[in-house]
Enzyme design. Structure first.
Site, short mmCIF file in Angstrom:
data_model
loop_
_atom_site.label_atom_id
_atom_site.label_comp_id
_atom_site.label_asym_id
_atom_site.label_seq_id
_atom_site.Cartn_x
_atom_site.Cartn_y
_atom_site.Cartn_z
N CYS A 225 10.77 26.34 43.18
CA CYS A 225 10.67 27.73 42.77
C CYS A 225 9.25 28.14 42.38
O CYS A 225 9.01 29.30 42.03
CB CYS A 225 11.62 27.98 41.60
N HIS B 292 9.19 34.11 34.68
CA HIS B 292 10.01 33.37 35.63
C HIS B 292 11.45 33.89 35.50
O HIS B 292 12.11 34.15 36.50
CB HIS B 292 9.92 31.86 35.35
N GLU C 163 11.25 29.72 28.10
CA GLU C 163 10.10 30.54 28.51
C GLU C 163 9.65 31.44 27.36
O GLU C 163 8.45 31.59 27.11
CB GLU C 163 10.48 31.38 29.74
N LYS D 249 13.43 39.33 38.85
CA LYS D 249 14.52 38.62 39.54
C LYS D 249 15.85 39.33 39.32
O LYS D 249 16.79 39.14 40.09
CB LYS D 249 14.63 37.17 39.04
N HIS E 190 16.51 35.41 42.94
CA HIS E 190 15.58 34.29 42.88
C HIS E 190 15.32 33.79 44.30
O HIS E 190 16.15 33.08 44.87
CB HIS E 190 16.14 33.18 42.00
N PHE F 161 12.23 23.67 39.31
CA PHE F 161 13.00 22.45 39.11
C PHE F 161 12.05 21.27 39.31
O PHE F 161 11.18 21.29 40.19
CB PHE F 161 14.12 22.35 40.15
#
Lengths: 404, 88
Positions: free
Chosen positions: A163, A295, A306, A327, A332, A391
């Site tokens: 990502c 994110h 975050e 997003k 995403h 990830f």
């Protein structure tokens, strides 16, 4: 070292087939998430995604070309055409292609080709496989096709970091232009990951929402897959000024880190290190930043982590920051996420408008920043950061300044 | 039913890399120090072994405790055999 600026921007996503349409949708808080329409859904439990809808490949590519192109390469080419047209550069004709890098991120690569091939072989029990399977599915195919269409003969490769692929790719391209290794770069990310097997794979991780994407809010139920591409033209400031190019934003710095901890759970320290690294690289004071494109996946784990990382790096200024996750609108898009989100950061810098976090209901006590819920806000933006945390704990944060 | 329970314990032990003796109906997955990635793998293996689907975020399915997992699997297996067409 050189200053690096962005002079071209292109995008395709659930929010539209070009960057201005995408940015307009973000300003309006329009949500591109809906029932999955492009693939069969009878085997799916999660039946929503942010798909590129109403897209006809034949409107963009002739049949002889199309047979070579997985959807992920198609998206990259469409966004690259828009970005390069806006930059007004003739790479092949003017001979500057050899001083141009082409670095494009993708999390998965030719996922549609993988899925179709597996179905044909194991499902339909055919004994042969299409001869162009390899060239369609390789993760570097989007970058290759962009170099071929535009005659870019400098360094070119794909960057893969799930990502964060797009942000890592753009950070590479930025470094190359800044150091003088190249004069121009075409860079960004592309992803076309909405296949039956990929959606099933995300379902199995049990991090996908079944209603919609609601980052940072108490009722959030996870992420929603998206797809698309964002491609940008970078060049050094002096070149851009000398040729009278329109500067969309200054690409001021990048911060990267690896958590070295868990394959799925994010680490606050890793994210904070990338955030502070981006500020340091850009020689940017924390209080210069007015906007962070988060994110913000909408998963239980990402959003509070975050938030804590932003608080750690920005201290008291965290309460003066606008933080939003687009997003909530374009889903995403994995390896294209940071590139589509750069459209939001550039829009915020240029227009003085913060795009909202859509689908927001109630605040979560563990997420206590200003997430600009549901409605865009007009306010001058001097500098913006754009976060991607992948990830595997791979983090990349980009720092942008408003064009002078 | 004990066979089902034994099979579930064995799957938990294998996926979480813990001795099966550590597992009891009274354990929570947290007690057993099973992290979220191991939990989703356990669920996958249970689905595969018993031919069932453990729904995500279903309030009637408790995936935080061993007892909850056993109850959910036993119920879903029973529902499956009740709805299966007779083969005789």
């Amino acid at each position: 070292m050189r200053r690096v600026v962005i002079t071209g921007m292109g995008s395709i996503s659930a929010l539209g087939f070009d960057a201005p349409t995408c940015w307009q949708a973000m300003r309006e808080g329009r949500v591109g998430i809906g029932p999955i329409a492009n693939i069969p859904t009878e085997l799916l439990n999660v039946k929503i995604a942010a798909e590129v809808r109403g897209y006809d490949p034949a409107a963009h590519f002739d049949p002889k070309r199309l047979v070579l192109l997985d959807r992920v390469s198609q998206f990259a080419l469409i966004a690259a055409r828009e970005a390069i047209a806006q930059a007004g550069l003739e790479f092949r004709a003017s001979g500057i292609g050899e001083r141009t890098a082409c670095i494009i991120g993708t999390g998965i690569g030719g996922e549609n080709t993988h899925d179709e091939t597996a179905k044909r072989f194991y499902g339909d029990k055919k004994t042969n496989v299409h001869p162009l399977t390899i060239v369609r599915l390789m993760a570097n195919a989007p970058a290759c096709h962009v170099t071929m269409e535009f005659g870019l003969t400098g360094p070119s490769f794909a960057v893969v970091s799930a990502c964060a692929s797009a942000n890592h790719a753009m950070a590479q391209a930025f470094d190359m232009v800044r150091s003088g290794r190249v004069d121009y770069a075409v860079t960004g990310g592309s992803e076309a990951c909405i296949t039956v097997t990929c959606v099933k794979a995300w379902e199995a991780v049990r991090v996908t929402a079944d209603d919609t994407c609601r980052p940072f809010c108490k009722q959030r139920r996870g992420m929603v897959l998206g797809e698309g591409a964002g491609i940008f033209v970078l060049e050094d400031y002096d070149h851009a000024r000398a040729r009278g190019a329109t500067i969309l934003a200054e690409f001021a710095g990048a911060g990267m880190s690896a958590d070295a901890a868990d394959i799925v759970l994010p680490s606050m320290d890793g994210a904070a290190k990338a955030l502070s690294g981006a500020l340091a690289d850009a020689r940017m004071n924390a209080d210069e930043v007015d906007y962070i494109n988060a994110h913000g996946t909408g998963t239980p784990a990402n959003d509070p982590t975050e938030t804590a990382a932003i608080r750690k790096v920005f201290g008291a200024h965290a309460d003066a920051l606008a933080v939003s996750s687009t997003k909530s609108m374009h889903g995403h898009a994995l390896g294209a996420a940071g590139a589509i989100e750069l459209v939001a950061a550039i829009g915020a810098l240029r227009d003085g408008v913060i795009p909202p976090t859509a689908n927001f209901i109630d605040p979560d006590p563990a997420c206590d920043l200003d997430y600009v819920p549901n409605t865009a806000r007009e306010t001058p933006v001097r500098a913006a950061l754009s976060n991607s945390f992948a990830f595997g704990g791979l983090n990349a944060v980009l720092a942008l300044r408003r064009a002078e | 039913m004990d066979n089902t329970q034994d099979a579930i314990f064995a799957i938990i032990a294998k996926e979480a890399h813990i001795p099966v003796e550590k597992i009891s109906l009274e354990s929570t997955l947290k007690d057993l120090e099973i992290d979220s990635l191991d939990v989703v793998q356990i669920i996958f293996e249970l689905e595969d072994r018993f031919g069932i689907t453990l729904p995500d975020r279903d309030p009637t399915v408790d995936t935080d405790s061993v007892r909850g997992l056993v109850a959910a699997v036993e119920r879903l297996v029973a529902e499956k055999s009740a709805s299966a067409p007779s083969t005789s």
